[in-house]
Design a protein around this motif. Sequence first.
Motif, short mmCIF file in Angstrom:
data_model
loop_
_atom_site.label_atom_id
_atom_site.label_comp_id
_atom_site.label_asym_id
_atom_site.label_seq_id
_atom_site.Cartn_x
_atom_site.Cartn_y
_atom_site.Cartn_z
N VAL A 1 0.87 -1.26 -0.02
CA VAL A 1 -0.14 0.01 0.10
C VAL A 1 0.95 1.34 -0.08
N SER A 2 2.06 1.28 0.84
CA SER A 2 2.80 2.56 0.94
C SER A 2 3.52 2.70 -0.31
N VAL B 1 9.92 13.63 -7.71
CA VAL B 1 11.21 12.38 -7.62
C VAL B 1 11.45 11.96 -6.43
N LEU B 2 11.28 12.79 -5.45
CA LEU B 2 11.47 12.39 -3.90
C LEU B 2 10.44 11.14 -3.62
N THR B 3 8.94 11.29 -4.09
CA THR B 3 7.77 10.42 -3.55
C THR B 3 8.43 9.16 -4.62
N ILE B 4 8.78 9.38 -5.74
CA ILE B 4 9.09 8.03 -6.28
C ILE B 4 10.14 7.29 -5.88
N ALA B 5 11.22 8.06 -5.60
CA ALA B 5 12.39 7.49 -4.85
C ALA B 5 12.09 6.63 -3.36
N ASN C 1 9.45 8.74 3.75
CA ASN C 1 8.17 8.88 3.83
C ASN C 1 7.45 9.55 4.99
N ALA C 2 7.97 9.19 6.17
CA ALA C 2 7.39 9.90 7.34
C ALA C 2 7.91 11.47 7.22
N PHE C 3 9.31 11.77 6.81
CA PHE C 3 9.44 13.18 6.88
C PHE C 3 8.68 14.04 5.58
N ALA D 1 1.47 7.51 10.30
CA ALA D 1 1.49 6.19 11.26
C ALA D 1 1.74 5.15 10.46
N MET D 2 1.46 5.12 9.35
CA MET D 2 1.99 3.78 8.33
C MET D 2 3.30 3.62 8.27
N PRO D 3 4.36 4.61 8.01
CA PRO D 3 5.77 4.36 8.16
C PRO D 3 6.45 4.12 9.34
N LEU D 4 5.67 4.80 10.26
CA LEU D 4 6.42 4.58 11.61
C LEU D 4 5.93 2.90 11.98
#
Length: 117
Positions: A13-14, A53-57, A75-77, A103-106
């Motif tokens: 999902v993430s 780019v940051l999101t795809i990376a 992702n959290a950042f 909460a998901m990446p944590l």
Amino acid sequence: MIKNIISLVLLIVSAALSFKHGWDTFNLRDNPQSAKMMAELGISESLTPFFGVLTIATGILLLIPKTFFLGNVLNAFSIVLIMALALHAGNYKIALMEIPFLAMPLLMIWLKYPFKH
């Protein structure tokens, strides 16, 4: 075993959300809602490729076991950055909507990469 399945579902999902949001960032002209949200947050059109780019990376980093932690931290950042920009713009609705996504990446960091020994 259940922990690994939950971790795998969250990973899929993430990563899918990262790829979708990254793609949508590059195609803002086709997504007027995304363009409106970026403008409300104070993100200029010249900065949007950087966020794409940051999101795809981030999505790619999530899929690689050795970079799983770094992908989740990025992702959290990025989610905290969106929340901070939304609060700065006075848009509390966006900031509150981002809480489950933070909460998901944590949770994924705590669960660790699925099926890794």
